[in-house]
Scaffold this active site. Structure first.
Site, PDB file in Angstrom:
ATOM      1  N   CYS A  33      25.446 -66.273  24.378  1.00 48.37           N
ATOM      2  CA  CYS A  33      24.863 -67.605  24.546  1.00 48.37           C
ATOM      3  C   CYS A  33      25.282 -68.244  25.861  1.00 48.37           C
ATOM      4  O   CYS A  33      24.729 -69.261  26.260  1.00 48.37           O
ATOM      5  CB  CYS A  33      25.257 -68.503  23.377  1.00 48.37           C
ATOM      6  SG  CYS A  33      27.024 -68.741  23.242  1.00 48.37           S
ATOM      7  N   ASP A  35      28.091 -69.746  26.478  1.00 49.82           N
ATOM      8  CA  ASP A  35      28.965 -70.909  26.307  1.00 49.82           C
ATOM      9  C   ASP A  35      30.395 -70.581  26.742  1.00 49.82           C
ATOM     10  O   ASP A  35      30.861 -69.465  26.568  1.00 49.82           O
ATOM     11  CB  ASP A  35      28.959 -71.366  24.841  1.00 49.82           C
ATOM     12  CG  ASP A  35      27.618 -71.966  24.463  1.00 49.82           C
ATOM     13  OD1 ASP A  35      26.775 -72.127  25.367  1.00 49.82           O
ATOM     14  OD2 ASP A  35      27.412 -72.276  23.285  1.00 49.82           O
ATOM     15  N   CYS A  58      27.448 -75.245  22.790  1.00 50.68           N
ATOM     16  CA  CYS A  58      26.648 -75.842  21.723  1.00 50.68           C
ATOM     17  C   CYS A  58      27.487 -76.823  20.897  1.00 50.68           C
ATOM     18  O   CYS A  58      28.704 -76.893  21.038  1.00 50.68           O
ATOM     19  CB  CYS A  58      26.108 -74.744  20.822  1.00 50.68           C
ATOM     20  SG  CYS A  58      27.380 -74.029  19.782  1.00 50.68           S
ATOM     21  N   CYS A 102      30.527 -69.368  16.968  1.00 53.39           N
ATOM     22  CA  CYS A 102      30.981 -70.445  17.854  1.00 53.39           C
ATOM     23  C   CYS A 102      32.446 -70.772  17.564  1.00 53.39           C
ATOM     24  O   CYS A 102      33.213 -71.083  18.468  1.00 53.39           O
ATOM     25  CB  CYS A 102      30.133 -71.700  17.672  1.00 53.39           C
ATOM     26  SG  CYS A 102      28.370 -71.349  17.554  1.00 53.39           S
TER      27      CYS A 102
HETATM   28 FE1  FES Z   1      27.307 -70.325  21.869  1.00 49.30          FE
HETATM   29 FE2  FES Z   1      27.664 -71.790  19.785  1.00 49.30          FE
HETATM   30  S1  FES Z   1      25.801 -71.010  20.472  1.00 49.30           S
HETATM   31  S2  FES Z   1      29.142 -71.016  21.084  1.00 49.30           S
END
Ligand code: FES
Length: 125
Positions: A33, A35, A58, A102
């Site tokens: 993702c 992140d 997120c 996450c």
């Molecule tokens: Fe990447 Fe939550 S979608 S940490």
């Protein structure tokens, strides 16, 4: 689909920011993702006296890092190492299954910051 606690920690995250004189810093990311989570620890006599984080990610990542910082503040380093992403998710009254990964970021960020602390100790000692 999110619990009230998740929404609370997402909209009002605790311990955000950086610690200038942190002695343990960990940064982790999720390749899928994109992140990123960065965790700063201030450790004195093997106790985590202060902790702050920055998360570019997120809502669940922000909520779990916020909760994780609350949980490890005041903890012994060795106890903080045992923090699992499951425990963080449970403290938030659960996360949707697709968002469990996450919370893994939060666990990994804490561990990375503690590892950094141990490495620095070795260099100094
Ligand atoms: Fe990447 Fe939550 S979608 S940490």
């Amino acid at each position: 689909m999110y619990s009230e606690k998740v929404m609370d920690h997402f909209t009002n995250p605790r311990n955000t920011g950086i610690i200038e004189d942190a002695n343990g810093i960990g940064e982790v990311g999720n390749a899928k993702c994109g992140d990123i989570m960065k965790m700063y620890l201030k450790i004195e006599n093997d106790i985590i006296v202060d902790v702050k984080f920055k998360t570019f990610g997120c809502g669940a990542a922000i909520a779990t890092s916020s909760m994780a910082t609350e949980m490890i503040k005041g903890m012994k380093v060795e106890d903080a190492l045992k923090l699992t992403n499951k425990a963080v998710a449970e403290a938030l009254d659960g996360l949707p299954q697709v968002k469990m990964h996450c919370s893994v970021l939060a666990e990994e960020a804490v561990k990375a910051a503690i590892e950094d602390y141990y490495n620095k100790q070795k260099k100094e000692g």
